[in-house]
Scaffold this motif. Structure first.
Motif, PDB file in Angstrom:
ATOM      1  N   GLU A 106       0.755  -1.324   0.169  1.00  0.00           N
ATOM      2  CA  GLU A 106       0.081   0.093   0.057  1.00  0.00           C
ATOM      3  C   GLU A 106       0.692   1.456  -0.035  1.00  0.00           C
ATOM      4  OE1 GLU A 106      -3.184  -0.162  -0.440  1.00  0.00           O
ATOM      5  OE2 GLU A 106      -3.242  -2.187  -0.168  1.00  0.00           O
ATOM      6  N   PRO A 107       0.358   2.302  -0.437  1.00  0.00           N
ATOM      7  CA  PRO A 107       1.202   3.797  -0.399  1.00  0.00           C
ATOM      8  C   PRO A 107       1.538   4.053   0.874  1.00  0.00           C
ATOM      9  CG  PRO A 107      -0.812   3.576  -2.061  1.00  0.00           C
ATOM     10  CD  PRO A 107      -0.857   2.461  -1.106  1.00  0.00           C
ATOM     11  N   ALA A 108       2.687   4.695   1.171  1.00  0.00           N
ATOM     12  CA  ALA A 108       3.193   5.209   2.433  1.00  0.00           C
ATOM     13  C   ALA A 108       3.003   7.023   2.221  1.00  0.00           C
ATOM     14  CB  ALA A 108       4.522   4.843   2.748  1.00  0.00           C
ATOM     15  N   TYR A 109       2.442   7.609   3.639  1.00  0.00           N
ATOM     16  CA  TYR A 109       2.402   8.967   3.369  1.00  0.00           C
ATOM     17  C   TYR A 109       2.930   9.443   4.570  1.00  0.00           C
ATOM     18  CZ  TYR A 109      -1.418   7.631   0.214  1.00  0.00           C
ATOM     19  OH  TYR A 109      -2.019   6.892  -0.745  1.00  0.00           O
ATOM     20  N   SER A 110       3.455  10.827   4.734  1.00  0.00           N
ATOM     21  CA  SER A 110       3.805  11.417   5.987  1.00  0.00           C
ATOM     22  C   SER A 110       3.443  12.956   5.741  1.00  0.00           C
ATOM     23  CB  SER A 110       5.105  11.317   6.224  1.00  0.00           C
ATOM     24  OG  SER A 110       6.048  11.897   5.138  1.00  0.00           O
ATOM     25  N   ILE A 111       3.180  13.450   6.816  1.00  0.00           N
ATOM     26  CA  ILE A 111       2.938  15.059   7.106  1.00  0.00           C
ATOM     27  C   ILE A 111       4.237  15.294   8.053  1.00  0.00           C
ATOM     28  CG2 ILE A 111       1.482  16.842   7.591  1.00  0.00           C
ATOM     29  CD1 ILE A 111      -0.667  14.972   6.642  1.00  0.00           C
ATOM     30  N   THR A 112       5.071  16.275   7.720  1.00  0.00           N
ATOM     31  CA  THR A 112       5.969  16.875   8.797  1.00  0.00           C
ATOM     32  C   THR A 112       5.810  18.221   8.961  1.00  0.00           C
ATOM     33  OG1 THR A 112       7.405  15.149   7.801  1.00  0.00           O
ATOM     34  CG2 THR A 112       8.600  16.801   9.117  1.00  0.00           C
ATOM     35  N   ALA A 113       6.007  18.763  10.135  1.00  0.00           N
ATOM     36  CA  ALA A 113       5.792  20.356  10.300  1.00  0.00           C
ATOM     37  C   ALA A 113       7.092  20.544  11.437  1.00  0.00           C
ATOM     38  CB  ALA A 113       4.613  20.676  10.864  1.00  0.00           C
ATOM     39  N   GLY A 114       7.860  21.601  11.187  1.00  0.00           N
ATOM     40  CA  GLY A 114       8.992  21.866  11.973  1.00  0.00           C
ATOM     41  C   GLY A 114       8.982  23.324  12.098  1.00  0.00           C
ATOM     42  N   ALA A 115       9.842  24.087  13.059  1.00  0.00           N
ATOM     43  CA  ALA A 115      10.223  25.343  13.207  1.00  0.00           C
ATOM     44  C   ALA A 115      11.288  25.656  13.904  1.00  0.00           C
ATOM     45  CB  ALA A 115       8.807  26.201  13.503  1.00  0.00           C
ATOM     46  N   ASN A 116      11.949  26.834  13.946  1.00  0.00           N
ATOM     47  CA  ASN A 116      13.311  27.317  14.532  1.00  0.00           C
ATOM     48  C   ASN A 116      12.657  28.681  15.029  1.00  0.00           C
ATOM     49  OD1 ASN A 116      14.550  24.645  14.071  1.00  0.00           O
ATOM     50  ND2 ASN A 116      14.804  25.898  12.149  1.00  0.00           N
ATOM     51  N   TYR A 117      12.942  28.948  16.324  1.00  0.00           N
ATOM     52  CA  TYR A 117      12.884  30.436  16.587  1.00  0.00           C
ATOM     53  C   TYR A 117      14.054  30.935  17.326  1.00  0.00           C
ATOM     54  CZ  TYR A 117      10.654  34.979  17.834  1.00  0.00           C
ATOM     55  OH  TYR A 117      10.253  36.191  17.940  1.00  0.00           O
ATOM     56  N   ASN A 118      14.630  32.042  16.849  1.00  0.00           N
ATOM     57  CA  ASN A 118      15.864  32.551  17.596  1.00  0.00           C
ATOM     58  C   ASN A 118      15.545  33.404  18.454  1.00  0.00           C
ATOM     59  OD1 ASN A 118      18.374  33.592  18.132  1.00  0.00           O
ATOM     60  ND2 ASN A 118      19.117  33.678  16.241  1.00  0.00           N
ATOM     61  N   PHE A 119      15.774  33.391  19.719  1.00  0.00           N
ATOM     62  CA  PHE A 119      15.386  34.377  20.778  1.00  0.00           C
ATOM     63  C   PHE A 119      16.730  35.057  21.031  1.00  0.00           C
ATOM     64  CE2 PHE A 119      12.179  31.014  21.470  1.00  0.00           C
ATOM     65  CZ  PHE A 119      11.074  31.687  22.066  1.00  0.00           C
ATOM     66  N   GLY A 120      17.755  34.894  20.191  1.00  0.00           N
ATOM     67  CA  GLY A 120      19.076  35.783  20.600  1.00  0.00           C
ATOM     68  C   GLY A 120      19.954  35.045  21.608  1.00  0.00           C
ATOM     69  N   VAL A 121      19.403  34.948  22.717  1.00  0.00           N
ATOM     70  CA  VAL A 121      20.377  33.953  23.699  1.00  0.00           C
ATOM     71  C   VAL A 121      20.254  32.511  23.482  1.00  0.00           C
ATOM     72  CG1 VAL A 121      20.087  35.623  25.463  1.00  0.00           C
ATOM     73  CG2 VAL A 121      18.365  33.916  25.285  1.00  0.00           C
ATOM     74  N   ALA A 122      19.270  31.956  22.543  1.00  0.00           N
ATOM     75  CA  ALA A 122      19.242  30.620  22.160  1.00  0.00           C
ATOM     76  C   ALA A 122      18.102  30.408  21.136  1.00  0.00           C
ATOM     77  CB  ALA A 122      18.534  29.899  23.595  1.00  0.00           C
TER      78      ALA A 122
END
Length: 285
Positions: free
Chosen positions: A158-174
């Protein structure tokens, strides 16, 4: 790359992987198996042809995976694609990247045969990917949908599927990063994977910390335990020795539960309980 004038250019990119310990070819059999592409770009965007990493692979020039500071390296303990589904590198592919609209680009990818393209269309194993990547101020992220069909003699029907969501936020100190993926194939698996990580400037370099989790169900198991889970903790540090060279160190631990707790050493696709440590140098040229 060659500038053709009027905002147009044409270029090629060839990357060869090898094992540092033995000099053996890595990333598949053959030459230029990491990436091999021809591309044209202009006001319409960028169109690429050849072999490159899929949108969620975390590998190569065409991937848009975001949200995990350790990427796809650092052995089984740190690699995102040990838990998440990424479809790795694909052959016979076409990739399109749109011009940026307010910091947002649209990415589309198709493969007419992820391994081989020597049969008629209905018998090749195809890949389809669509994604959006954006950068607004201190925030950057992506959302990716991927699908592969079950043609070409692959291990599932059977077919294979994926949904991927990611994010980065730069606070300055980290910089704080988060990633989540839901992946499924009706006769193989249903899986959730997510991770949290951070990168912090420290002592002239960058320190990284992260943890990731996965849980799912193995649809191929016909009796006994069919659910699995796993988690890992990861730490790393990199220090620039020059503009083109940096040293790094890494340590991580991973643990598998339920079905993955009862695996044998020969089952390489499962998460092994254990740790990894390493150090090295990276030079860019």
């Amino acid at each position: 790359v060659e500038d053709l004038g009027n905002g147009y250019a044409v270029g090629f990119q060839l990357e060869q992987g090898y094992s540092l310990d033995s000099g053996a070819t890595a990333n598949g059999d053959g030459t230029f198996t990491r990436e091999s592409r021809l591309y044209v770009q202009g006001g319409f965007g960028t169109l690429s042809f050849g072999r490159f990493g899929s949108l969620a692979s975390g590998a190569g020039s065409q991937t848009i995976l975001t949200g995990w500071q350790f990427g796809t390296s650092y052995e089984d303990t740190g690699s995102w694609t040990k838990y998440g589904k990424g479809n790795s590198r694909i052959n016979n592919a076409i990739s399109y990247v749109s011009p940026a609209f307010g910091g947002t680009t649209i990415h589309a990818m198709y493969s007419n045969g992820t391994k081989a393209d020597d049969a008629k269309w209905s018998q090749n194993h195809h890949y389809y990917g669509l994604g959006v990547k954006t950068k607004v101020g201190a925030l950057d992220g992506s959302v990716i949908f991927e699908a592969t069909d079950a043609k070409g003699g692959v291990e599932y029907k059977e077919p294979a599927y994926s949904i991927t969501a990611g994010a980065n936020y730069n606070f300055g100190v980290a910089t704080l990063s988060g990633i989540y993926q839901y992946a499924w194939s009706s006769d193989t698996y249903k899986q959730n994977a997510f991770g949290l990580s951070t990168a912090v400037p420290a002592f002239g370099g960058t320190a990284k910390l992260g943890t990731k989790f996965v849980f799912g169900k193995d649809e191929t198991v016909t009796s006994g335990e069919d659910k699995y889970n796993g988690w890992s903790i990861n730490a790393g540090y990199s220090y620039p020795l020059s503009k083109r060279t940096y040293a790094y160190g890494y340590a991580g631990y991973t643990h598998g539960g339920k079905l993955w707790k009862t695996h044998t050493a020969a089952e390489a696709d499962l998460v092994h309980n254990g740790y990894a440590v390493g150090m090295g140098l990276v030079h860019s040229f």
